[in-house]
Design an enzyme around this catalytic site. Structure first.
Site, PDB file in Angstrom:
ATOM      1  N   ASP A 186      82.982  80.828  20.373  1.00  0.00           N
ATOM      2  CA  ASP A 186      82.684  80.149  20.946  1.00  0.00           C
ATOM      3  C   ASP A 186      81.022  80.147  20.310  1.00  0.00           C
ATOM      4  OD1 ASP A 186      84.597  79.095  21.861  1.00  0.00           O
ATOM      5  OD2 ASP A 186      83.521  78.740  24.462  1.00  0.00           O
TER       6      ASP A 186
ATOM      7  N   ASP B 244      92.070  67.856  25.881  1.00  0.00           N
ATOM      8  CA  ASP B 244      90.679  68.410  26.358  1.00  0.00           C
ATOM      9  C   ASP B 244      90.708  67.905  28.016  1.00  0.00           C
ATOM     10  OD1 ASP B 244      89.592  70.554  25.436  1.00  0.00           O
ATOM     11  OD2 ASP B 244      87.783  69.075  23.970  1.00  0.00           O
TER      12      ASP B 244
END
Length: 252
Positions: free
Chosen positions: A8, A131
């Site tokens: 990330d 998500d």
């Protein structure tokens, strides 16, 4: 089934967020290329990259870093998500050598965009990124929660031509609380194709639980914090998921 080690990116650094909260950041490396290299050396065939700056801004912000990873590691397949809102942005990532591009918030905001992307680039170049927070779709880098049930969105993906799905359980992401295996069975059933498990992998037992769901339900497992915190190694995760020894890349 594949293990997808996660990188990330925030401000050009390798980080992990706790439950998608930009105020709860742990920095693990200032060198994303070196981190990707270490994953490749450990046997990774795929890398999952999220442009967190891009997800929050609504446009890619770490493309140059991603291009460096692709250039340095041409044999590593990479999927990238974060802030993609146009076909031009998708094309730019594919042009630098990214294998698959993840479409996230646009799936909820603009389903026609996903269909256009499939028509333009083909289903194997794209991944749906769904998500969920408390069963509802989260968007804009997880900073907002919609009113759309995640299973409702998932059930529309196949009709739009998508064949790959990363489903993230936000409540467990970055928390090392373990996965809800039954959740991913239900998600795969709703999608009509296997899902990549994301969020909460804490032990090799979680990897084994995903493997037990079978290739009909699970395409792979994304692992982040557990690797960075050295709870187990990537080699161990790959062996647990696939049941085969990990070949070492040739020296030199």
């Amino acid at each position: 089934m594949q293990v997808f080690p996660a990188i990330d990116l925030l401000g050009g650094r390798v980080v992990r967020l706790a439950q998608g909260d930009y105020e709860r950041v742990t920095v693990y490396s200032d060198d994303p290329v070196a981190q990707a290299q270490s994953f490749f050396d450990a046997g990774a065939q795929w890398l999952h990259v999220v442009d967190l700056d891009g997800a929050r801004a609504g446009e890619p912000r770490n493309t140059a870093v991603i291009a460096r990873i692709v250039s340095e590691l041409p044999d590593l397949r990479i999927e990238v998500g974060g802030g993609l809102r146009s076909l031009a942005q998708v094309k730019a990532l594919l042009d630098v050598g990214v294998t698959r591009v993840i479409l996230g918030s646009t799936l909820a905001h603009d389903p026609a965009f996903a269909r256009a992307a499939v028509a333009e680039f083909g289903p194997d170049a794209l991944v749906a990124g769904v998500d969920a927070r408390d069963g509802l779709v989260a968007v804009e880098g997880w900073t907002q929660t919609s009113t759309m049930p995640a299973t409702e969105l998932v059930s529309t993906l196949a009709s739009g031509g998508l064949r790959h799905l990363v489903y993230t359980d936000i409540a467990r992401d970055g928390m090392q609380r373990g996965i809800q295996a039954e959740l991913y069975t239900a998600v795969a059933a709703a999608a009509g194709f296997p899902v990549v498990v994301s969020g909460g992998v804490a032990t090799l037992g979680d990897v084994a639980a995903a493997a037990c769901l079978g290739p009909e339900a699970v395409e792979g497992v994304i692992i982040g914090r557990a690797l960075y915190e050295k709870v187990f190694t990537l080699e161990e995760a790959i062996n647990t998921l696939t049941g085969t020894p990990v070949p070492k890349p040739p020296l030199g």
